[in-house]
Design a protein around this motif. Structure first.
Motif: not given
Length: 397
Positions: A125, A163-164, A167-168, A171, A174, A199, A202, A204
């Motif tokens: 991202l 950002l949401e 997101l995939t 991802t 970030l 983050a 998720k 990340l």
């Protein structure tokens, strides 16, 4: 079966775009060499000399034979220790030397971070406007940059909600930059905590570029994401260097800080790519980090003065909207109204027009994923700054 010799450059390298900021700076310097009075707002480079105590340390290092030989690829132990102490002093973040890799400038740290983290197809991202080097390093490392754009109405700062949406399942990372190049925007501590919490939720990684950390204005309340979100720290890579803070762009010393296993992998990569950073530069960096911040504070006073001047003068041009940055040494005005008023189609064409008609070099927003904007660095002398913006005022009066 033989390959045709016409296939001279690999697709991977052929796809990399030239640095737009360095291209503009090189063109401005070439025109100056031809005798044209070009004023350049392109390069992100302080106009101050490197502080004398740093230069003195380098001179002494050059005379010492121990600096004439190979040293550890990951950095001098003394410099790693200085980075550990500096990180605690400036960010309140406690690390060990095993978490530090010293690199040939910040750009190498950017590339090696992504090369170490990403497998082909992994997504990053990328908040936009972004520095021109980020997407190229992501692509070179096999990743996919997913742009998340925030305009001047958001002070160029993305939100967790944006950002949401981007997101995939692919991802992985970030990229987070504050203070920002190219916009000068600075996330507040609360905004950083919100993004950090997102983050963490998720799962990340975060790569955060903090090279402009000391260039803050207006008393903005901010900090390092690794400190403000301690639960994210084990999954954070911090990029930094001496270039901007100490006017040492030409010395080429940067670093990455992260989990020890990741740093070890990046060090292995560097051992085959470049080996150690030049020892004289490393010794100079030790002097910079172990000294006080007096010289830095003096430069910041000048940057602050220029910041206020350039925002005020640009805002007098009809069709230009110039937010006041709170960090770094850039302004990123919207020129969409100016394009409409002049009939010029793009900000790239506008930058060409400005260079030819006013002999002022600026970088178009296209280079930063933001058509309709320009980036101007105010890291140049006060007189040149005033003269350059006066030329723009006259051109568009």
């Amino acid at each position: 079966m033989s390959l045709p010799r016409e296939r001279r450059v690999s697709q991977r390298i052929g796809a990399i775009a030239e640095s737009a900021t360095l291209k503009v700076d090189a063109r401005a310097k070439a025109l100056k060499a031809e005798g044209r009075p070009v004023i350049g707002f392109g390069a992100g480079e302080p106009d101050f000399p490197t502080p004398s105590y740093i230069v003195d340390a380098a001179v002494a290092a050059a005379r010492d034979p121990k600096n004439h030989r190979y040293t550890p690829a990951g950095g001098l132990p003394e410099l790693k220790s200085a980075i550990v102490a500096k990180t605690l002093r400036d960010s309140g973040y406690e690390i060990t030397p095993s978490q530090v890799l010293v690199t040939n400038g910040g750009k190498q740290a950017v590339y090696e971070s992504f090369a170490t983290l990403l497998d082909p197809g992994d997504e990053v991202l990328l908040p936009a406007p972004y520095w021109t080097t980020y997407p190229e390093c992501i692509q070179l490392a096999g990743g996919v940059a997913v742009e998340v754009f925030a305009d001047e109405t958001q002070e160029y700062k993305v939100t967790p909600e944006q950002l949401e949406e981007a997101l995939t399942e692919r991802t992985k990372v970030l990229l987070f930059v504050s203070p920002s190049n190219p916009t000068g925007s600075v996330y507040t501590a609360d905004e950083i905590r919100a993004i950090g919490a997102w983050a963490v939720e998720k799962g990340l990684w975060v790569v955060t570029d903090e090279i402009y950390e000391h260039l803050l204005y207006d008393g903005v309340d901010t900090g390092s994401i690794a400190t403000l979100c301690p639960e994210l720290a084990p999954y954070t890579i911090i990029l930094n260097g001496v270039a901007k803070t100490y006017a040492m762009t030409g010395w080429r010393v940067g670093w990455m800080v992260g989990p020890a296993d990741l740093v070890k992998a990046a060090t292995n990569l560097q051992s085959h790519a470049t080996s150690n950073v030049a020892n004289v530069s490393q010794r100079a960096a030790i002097a910079a980090l172990e000294g006080d911040l007096t010289a830095v504070d003096e430069m910041k006073v000048a940057f602050d003065r220029r910041r206020r001047t350039i925002v005020s003068m640009l805002s007098e041009i009809d069709g230009v909207v110039c937010p006041t940055p709170q960090g770094a040494f850039y302004v990123f005005p919207s020129v969409k109204g100016l394009l409409e008023r002049t009939g010029i189609a793009t900000s790239a064409e506008l930058a060409e027009h400005i260079l030819e008609k006013a002999e002022v070099a600026v970088v178009p927003g296209e280079a930063f994923g933001a058509p309709g904007y320009l980036r101007l660095s105010y890291a140049l002398g006060d007189d040149d700054l005033a003269e350059g913006i006066t030329r723009l005022q006259k051109l568009f009066s």
